[in-house]
Design a protein around this motif. Sequence first.
Motif, PDB file in Angstrom:
ATOM      1  N   LEU A  32      48.901 -19.620  10.985  1.00 14.51           N
ATOM      2  CA  LEU A  32      48.665 -18.547  11.962  1.00 14.51           C
ATOM      3  C   LEU A  32      47.839 -17.411  11.368  1.00 14.51           C
ATOM      4  O   LEU A  32      46.915 -16.905  12.008  1.00 14.51           O
ATOM      5  N   SER A  33      48.154 -17.017  10.156  1.00  7.68           N
ATOM      6  CA  SER A  33      47.432 -15.896   9.552  1.00  7.68           C
ATOM      7  C   SER A  33      46.009 -16.263   9.150  1.00  7.68           C
ATOM      8  O   SER A  33      45.121 -15.419   9.150  1.00  7.68           O
ATOM      9  N   THR A  34      45.777 -17.529   8.838  1.00  4.05           N
ATOM     10  CA  THR A  34      44.450 -17.955   8.396  1.00  4.05           C
ATOM     11  C   THR A  34      43.540 -18.309   9.566  1.00  4.05           C
ATOM     12  O   THR A  34      42.385 -17.873   9.611  1.00  4.05           O
ATOM     13  N   LEU A  35      44.061 -19.081  10.508  1.00  9.93           N
ATOM     14  CA  LEU A  35      43.221 -19.500  11.630  1.00  9.93           C
ATOM     15  C   LEU A  35      43.139 -18.438  12.719  1.00  9.93           C
ATOM     16  O   LEU A  35      42.145 -18.365  13.433  1.00  9.93           O
ATOM     17  N   SER A  60      33.029 -18.813  16.872  1.00 10.75           N
ATOM     18  CA  SER A  60      31.889 -19.722  16.774  1.00 10.75           C
ATOM     19  C   SER A  60      32.274 -20.916  15.903  1.00 10.75           C
ATOM     20  O   SER A  60      33.341 -20.923  15.275  1.00 10.75           O
ATOM     21  N   LEU A  61      31.375 -21.885  15.815  1.00  7.45           N
ATOM     22  CA  LEU A  61      31.606 -23.009  14.908  1.00  7.45           C
ATOM     23  C   LEU A  61      31.632 -22.548  13.455  1.00  7.45           C
ATOM     24  O   LEU A  61      32.410 -23.062  12.647  1.00  7.45           O
ATOM     25  N   ASP A  62      30.797 -21.569  13.125  1.00 10.32           N
ATOM     26  CA  ASP A  62      30.809 -21.023  11.766  1.00 10.32           C
ATOM     27  C   ASP A  62      32.149 -20.365  11.447  1.00 10.32           C
ATOM     28  O   ASP A  62      32.683 -20.521  10.343  1.00 10.32           O
ATOM     29  N   ASP A  63      32.698 -19.611  12.410  1.00 12.13           N
ATOM     30  CA  ASP A  63      34.006 -18.992  12.240  1.00 12.13           C
ATOM     31  C   ASP A  63      35.063 -20.068  12.006  1.00 12.13           C
ATOM     32  O   ASP A  63      35.895 -19.954  11.095  1.00 12.13           O
ATOM     33  N   ARG A  64      35.016 -21.142  12.782  1.00 13.07           N
ATOM     34  CA  ARG A  64      35.962 -22.243  12.610  1.00 13.07           C
ATOM     35  C   ARG A  64      35.838 -22.845  11.221  1.00 13.07           C
ATOM     36  O   ARG A  64      36.838 -23.064  10.531  1.00 13.07           O
ATOM     37  N   ARG A  67      37.284 -20.455   8.531  1.00 11.40           N
ATOM     38  CA  ARG A  67      38.743 -20.362   8.575  1.00 11.40           C
ATOM     39  C   ARG A  67      39.414 -21.658   8.139  1.00 11.40           C
ATOM     40  O   ARG A  67      40.405 -21.653   7.403  1.00 11.40           O
ATOM     41  N   ARG A  68      38.877 -22.795   8.564  1.00 10.57           N
ATOM     42  CA  ARG A  68      39.450 -24.082   8.162  1.00 10.57           C
ATOM     43  C   ARG A  68      39.284 -24.306   6.659  1.00 10.57           C
ATOM     44  O   ARG A  68      40.183 -24.815   6.000  1.00 10.57           O
ATOM     45  N   ALA A  69      38.140 -23.898   6.105  1.00  9.72           N
ATOM     46  CA  ALA A  69      37.926 -24.027   4.659  1.00  9.72           C
ATOM     47  C   ALA A  69      38.920 -23.160   3.892  1.00  9.72           C
ATOM     48  O   ALA A  69      39.455 -23.580   2.858  1.00  9.72           O
ATOM     49  N   ALA A  70      39.180 -21.954   4.386  1.00 10.44           N
ATOM     50  CA  ALA A  70      40.148 -21.070   3.734  1.00 10.44           C
ATOM     51  C   ALA A  70      41.542 -21.691   3.761  1.00 10.44           C
ATOM     52  O   ALA A  70      42.275 -21.652   2.763  1.00 10.44           O
ATOM     53  N   LEU A  71      41.910 -22.292   4.887  1.00 12.87           N
ATOM     54  CA  LEU A  71      43.217 -22.936   4.986  1.00 12.87           C
ATOM     55  C   LEU A  71      43.312 -24.105   4.010  1.00 12.87           C
ATOM     56  O   LEU A  71      44.301 -24.243   3.280  1.00 12.87           O
ATOM     57  N   MET A  72      42.284 -24.929   3.968  1.00 14.75           N
ATOM     58  CA  MET A  72      42.307 -26.106   3.105  1.00 14.75           C
ATOM     59  C   MET A  72      42.271 -25.745   1.614  1.00 14.75           C
ATOM     60  O   MET A  72      42.683 -26.542   0.780  1.00 14.75           O
TER      61      MET A  72
END
Length: 105
Positions: A32-35, A60-64, A67-72
């Motif tokens: 929740l905090s990352t995405l 945007s796709l860049d935002d996604r 955020r997904r890279a930060a989570l991973m």
Amino acid sequence: MIIEKRTYDFYPGKLPEFFRLYEETGARELQLSTLGNLIGYFSTETGTLNQTVHLWGYVSLDDRMTRRAALMSNLLWRDFLNLVTPLIQKQNSVVLLPTEFSPIR
């Protein structure tokens, strides 16, 4: 805004274990905090059972991607994935773009 629809099919009887691990490991709070923008998180009652569907909003796709890279890159998240991956049969991710008349833009 774009919306990502993520669908996970679990082995029969494994969904409660997934939800328990999602809560107990801190993975839910981290996700929740990352995405950020959780639109909804659901489990199925009819149709395909043992399934979760969640919707995440992004600017945007860049935002996604950011955020997904930060989570991973987070060790807690990767440890959580190691615990829950054996519970999952299949996963699907779809990026949805709003129409001009969509209330979510």
